[in-house]
Design a protein around this motif. Sequence first.
Motif, mmCIF file in Angstrom:
data_model
loop_
_atom_site.group_PDB
_atom_site.id
_atom_site.type_symbol
_atom_site.label_atom_id
_atom_site.label_comp_id
_atom_site.label_asym_id
_atom_site.label_seq_id
_atom_site.Cartn_x
_atom_site.Cartn_y
_atom_site.Cartn_z
ATOM 1 N N GLY A 63 0.811 -1.224 0.002
ATOM 2 C CA GLY A 63 0.097 0.100 -0.053
ATOM 3 C C GLY A 63 0.742 1.242 -0.038
ATOM 4 N N ARG A 64 0.154 2.449 -0.550
ATOM 5 C CA ARG A 64 0.907 3.734 -0.471
ATOM 6 C C ARG A 64 0.116 4.735 -0.104
ATOM 7 N NH1 ARG A 64 5.701 5.494 -3.038
ATOM 8 N NH2 ARG A 64 5.958 3.322 -3.891
ATOM 9 N N LEU A 65 0.380 5.275 1.230
ATOM 10 C CA LEU A 65 -0.583 6.255 1.621
ATOM 11 C C LEU A 65 -0.136 7.814 1.142
ATOM 12 C CD1 LEU A 65 -2.939 7.408 3.663
ATOM 13 C CD2 LEU A 65 -1.001 7.283 5.607
ATOM 14 N N ILE A 66 -1.322 8.377 0.980
ATOM 15 C CA ILE A 66 -0.984 9.918 0.443
ATOM 16 C C ILE A 66 -1.938 10.625 1.700
ATOM 17 C CG2 ILE A 66 -1.098 11.911 -1.170
ATOM 18 C CD1 ILE A 66 0.761 9.672 -2.128
ATOM 19 N N HIS A 67 -1.319 11.430 2.387
ATOM 20 C CA HIS A 67 -2.287 12.192 3.356
ATOM 21 C C HIS A 67 -1.748 13.655 3.598
ATOM 22 C CE1 HIS A 67 0.781 12.145 6.795
ATOM 23 N NE2 HIS A 67 1.465 11.352 5.827
ATOM 24 N N SER A 68 -2.589 14.425 3.854
ATOM 25 C CA SER A 68 -2.160 15.895 4.415
ATOM 26 C C SER A 68 -3.162 16.664 5.434
ATOM 27 C CB SER A 68 -2.509 16.629 2.990
ATOM 28 O OG SER A 68 -2.048 18.042 3.150
ATOM 29 N N GLY A 69 -2.369 17.503 5.978
ATOM 30 C CA GLY A 69 -3.643 18.533 6.770
ATOM 31 C C GLY A 69 -3.538 17.959 8.408
ATOM 32 N N GLY A 70 -3.894 18.682 9.149
ATOM 33 C CA GLY A 70 -4.389 18.244 10.663
ATOM 34 C C GLY A 70 -3.357 18.012 11.453
ATOM 35 N N TRP A 71 -1.910 18.293 11.149
ATOM 36 C CA TRP A 71 -0.887 17.811 12.045
ATOM 37 C C TRP A 71 -1.112 18.378 13.288
ATOM 38 C CZ3 TRP A 71 2.089 13.950 11.801
ATOM 39 C CH2 TRP A 71 2.652 13.414 10.380
ATOM 40 N N LYS A 72 -1.566 19.760 13.413
ATOM 41 C CA LYS A 72 -1.784 20.328 14.918
ATOM 42 C C LYS A 72 -2.445 19.332 15.952
ATOM 43 C CE LYS A 72 -3.038 24.509 17.364
ATOM 44 N NZ LYS A 72 -3.388 23.862 18.641
ATOM 45 N N LYS A 73 -3.507 18.877 15.445
ATOM 46 C CA LYS A 73 -4.081 18.047 16.338
ATOM 47 C C LYS A 73 -3.156 16.896 16.864
ATOM 48 C CE LYS A 73 -8.710 19.083 14.241
ATOM 49 N NZ LYS A 73 -9.892 18.448 13.863
ATOM 50 N N LEU A 74 -2.451 16.293 15.816
ATOM 51 C CA LEU A 74 -1.622 15.221 16.213
ATOM 52 C C LEU A 74 -0.365 15.785 17.113
ATOM 53 C CD1 LEU A 74 -3.517 13.972 13.838
ATOM 54 C CD2 LEU A 74 -1.289 12.693 13.221
ATOM 55 N N ILE A 75 0.056 16.727 16.778
ATOM 56 C CA ILE A 75 1.165 17.216 17.680
ATOM 57 C C ILE A 75 0.765 17.349 19.189
ATOM 58 C CG2 ILE A 75 2.902 19.073 17.966
ATOM 59 C CD1 ILE A 75 2.811 19.429 14.890
ATOM 60 N N ASP A 76 -0.569 18.111 19.346
ATOM 61 C CA ASP A 76 -1.007 18.120 20.538
ATOM 62 C C ASP A 76 -1.136 16.714 21.334
ATOM 63 O OD1 ASP A 76 -1.359 20.629 20.136
ATOM 64 O OD2 ASP A 76 -3.567 20.835 19.709
ATOM 65 N N CYS A 129 16.904 12.448 -2.903
ATOM 66 C CA CYS A 129 16.086 11.567 -3.789
ATOM 67 C C CYS A 129 16.213 11.950 -5.241
ATOM 68 C CB CYS A 129 14.588 12.058 -3.379
ATOM 69 S SG CYS A 129 14.141 13.608 -3.969
ATOM 70 N N GLY A 130 16.704 12.976 -5.629
ATOM 71 C CA GLY A 130 17.513 13.216 -7.037
ATOM 72 C C GLY A 130 16.367 14.311 -7.620
ATOM 73 N N ARG A 131 15.223 15.060 -6.896
ATOM 74 C CA ARG A 131 14.589 15.951 -7.744
ATOM 75 C C ARG A 131 15.017 17.211 -7.226
ATOM 76 N NH1 ARG A 131 11.424 12.166 -5.053
ATOM 77 N NH2 ARG A 131 9.765 10.965 -6.373
ATOM 78 N N PRO A 132 15.112 17.961 -8.661
ATOM 79 C CA PRO A 132 15.796 19.226 -8.425
ATOM 80 C C PRO A 132 14.890 20.403 -7.703
ATOM 81 C CG PRO A 132 15.269 19.002 -10.571
ATOM 82 C CD PRO A 132 14.727 17.549 -9.894
ATOM 83 N N GLY A 133 15.302 21.503 -7.447
ATOM 84 C CA GLY A 133 14.589 22.461 -6.841
ATOM 85 C C GLY A 133 14.543 22.555 -5.365
ATOM 86 N N ARG A 134 13.848 23.697 -4.907
ATOM 87 C CA ARG A 134 13.859 23.753 -3.277
ATOM 88 C C ARG A 134 13.037 22.720 -2.746
ATOM 89 N NH1 ARG A 134 15.312 29.308 -2.716
ATOM 90 N NH2 ARG A 134 13.614 29.744 -4.499
ATOM 91 N N TYR A 135 13.777 22.423 -1.358
ATOM 92 C CA TYR A 135 12.901 21.458 -0.666
ATOM 93 C C TYR A 135 12.923 21.815 0.920
ATOM 94 C CZ TYR A 135 17.626 19.426 0.213
ATOM 95 O OH TYR A 135 18.899 19.288 0.493
ATOM 96 N N PHE A 136 11.928 21.498 1.658
ATOM 97 C CA PHE A 136 11.729 22.453 3.022
ATOM 98 C C PHE A 136 11.112 21.507 3.850
ATOM 99 C CE2 PHE A 136 8.139 23.012 0.493
ATOM 100 C CZ PHE A 136 6.995 23.122 1.298
ATOM 101 N N HIS A 137 10.880 22.076 5.155
ATOM 102 C CA HIS A 137 10.113 21.036 6.397
ATOM 103 C C HIS A 137 9.125 22.145 6.850
ATOM 104 C CE1 HIS A 137 9.586 18.047 9.472
ATOM 105 N NE2 HIS A 137 9.909 19.199 10.227
ATOM 106 N N VAL A 138 8.139 21.770 7.293
ATOM 107 C CA VAL A 138 6.902 22.428 7.969
ATOM 108 C C VAL A 138 7.177 22.017 9.279
ATOM 109 C CG1 VAL A 138 4.493 22.988 8.184
ATOM 110 C CG2 VAL A 138 5.501 22.662 6.047
ATOM 111 N N THR A 139 7.390 22.888 10.256
ATOM 112 C CA THR A 139 7.168 22.713 11.822
ATOM 113 C C THR A 139 5.869 22.890 12.646
ATOM 114 O OG1 THR A 139 8.118 24.860 12.278
ATOM 115 C CG2 THR A 139 9.743 23.249 11.696
ATOM 116 N N GLY A 140 5.131 23.679 12.003
ATOM 117 C CA GLY A 140 3.815 23.981 12.957
ATOM 118 C C GLY A 140 3.131 25.151 12.380
#
Length: 358
Positions: free
Chosen positions: A216-229, A330-341
Motif C-alpha cells: 500500500g501507498r498512503l497519501i495524506h495531508s493536513g491536521g498535524w496540529k491535532k496530532l502534535i497536541d 531523492c534526486g529531484r531538483p528545486g527547493r525542498y523544505f520542512h513544516v514545523t507547525g
Amino acid sequence: MTDYENAYAALLDAGIFAQAQAQKSALLLRCLNSLTQHHVQHCDAYARIVGDAAPAASLTEVPYLAVRLFKLMHLSSIPDNEVFRTLTSSGTTGQTPARITLDRETSARQSKALVAIMQQFIGKQRLPMLIIDSPDVVRNPAFSARAAGIQGMAFFGRKPVYALNEDMSLNVEAVSAFCEAHQHEAVLIFGFTFMVWLHFVQALEREGMTLSLTKGRLIHSGGWKKLIDQQVDNTTFKRTLKAVTGVPFVHNFYGMAEQVGSVFVECEQGHLHASGLSDVIVRDPVTLRVAKTGETGLIQVLSAIPTSYPGHSLLTEDLGYVLGADDCACGRPGRYFHVTGRLPKAEIRGCSDTGGSV
C-alpha cells in the motif's frame, strides 16, 4: 499567446521535477509578474492592496497577500458569470472559511498540475483505492476543500472504497473486504492526516485489528496540529500506521485551499518538494525578511496556476524552514523544505495591514 501563457507553457514543457532552481526561478518569475499585473487589472481589492507594483526582479520581491485575507474578504479576478466552482477552506470552529473562486481554466490547470506532481510519487497506473473518509463528504452541496481533495485524488485510483461511516466510525466490513480483495497487490490509500490517525489507525487499535496492505501507498495531508497536541510526530505516525496496516510507503503533502494544485509532496527522504510550477520562501515572522537556509520562519508559497483569483503569492501562517535546493538525496531538483507547525495566534504584518483601505 500572452506572456503569462508563454511562460506557463515553458514551465510545463520543462517537466514537473526537471529544472534546477535557477532555471525554474527565471520562468516562474515571468509567470508571477504577469499574474500580479493580471490581478491588479481584474481585482480592484487586490489592486488597492498591492498598489502600482513594478515587475519584481526576483521571486522574493513578488508582492504577497497574507492568506487570512481570503477569510476576511472576497478576492476574485473573474466576473460572477465565469465562476465554475467555489472552494471553501475547512477553517477552525468559529472562524469564517476562505472562499476561492475558480473558472474553468484555473480549475483545469490545477487538475493537470496535481496529476503531473502525484504521478511522480505514485506512478501512472490507477490503483484500487481506499479513502479514509465518509462518502457523505462529497455528497454535501457545500463543496469543501476536504471534498475537493478527495475528488482530486480519486482520479488516481479505481473502484474507491470509503473506510468510514457517516458518523466517522470505522466501516469494518468495507475495510476488511477491501483488504481481502487486494492484500497481494499495490493499492492507493488517501486521507487527511488527523482522520487517518484518529478514525483509522486508532480505530483499528481499539478493534484489535491488523491489516495486510504490504504494497500500500498512503497519501495524506493536513491536521498535524491535532496530532502534535497528542505528541504524534511524522515518525510515530508512520511507525504506528505500518504496525497496524503493513503500509510501507507514506507521502505527506503540504497544500491549502487557497492554492489548490500547488501541492508540495514528501519525497522518499521525508522532505517536502516544490514542483516546477511552484516555490516556497521562508520569512522572519517579525521583520518579514527572507530567512536563511535552515532558519525557521513563516512560509510563503508561490504558484504559477491561479488566474481566477490573486492566490499566486501568499504568506501563510505556517512555520517551517528551507533545507536546500537541487541537492536532495531523492534526486529531484528545486527547493525542498520542512513544516514545523502553525504560528501562535497573532496578527501578521505585511500586505494585510492595508486591508482597512479596501
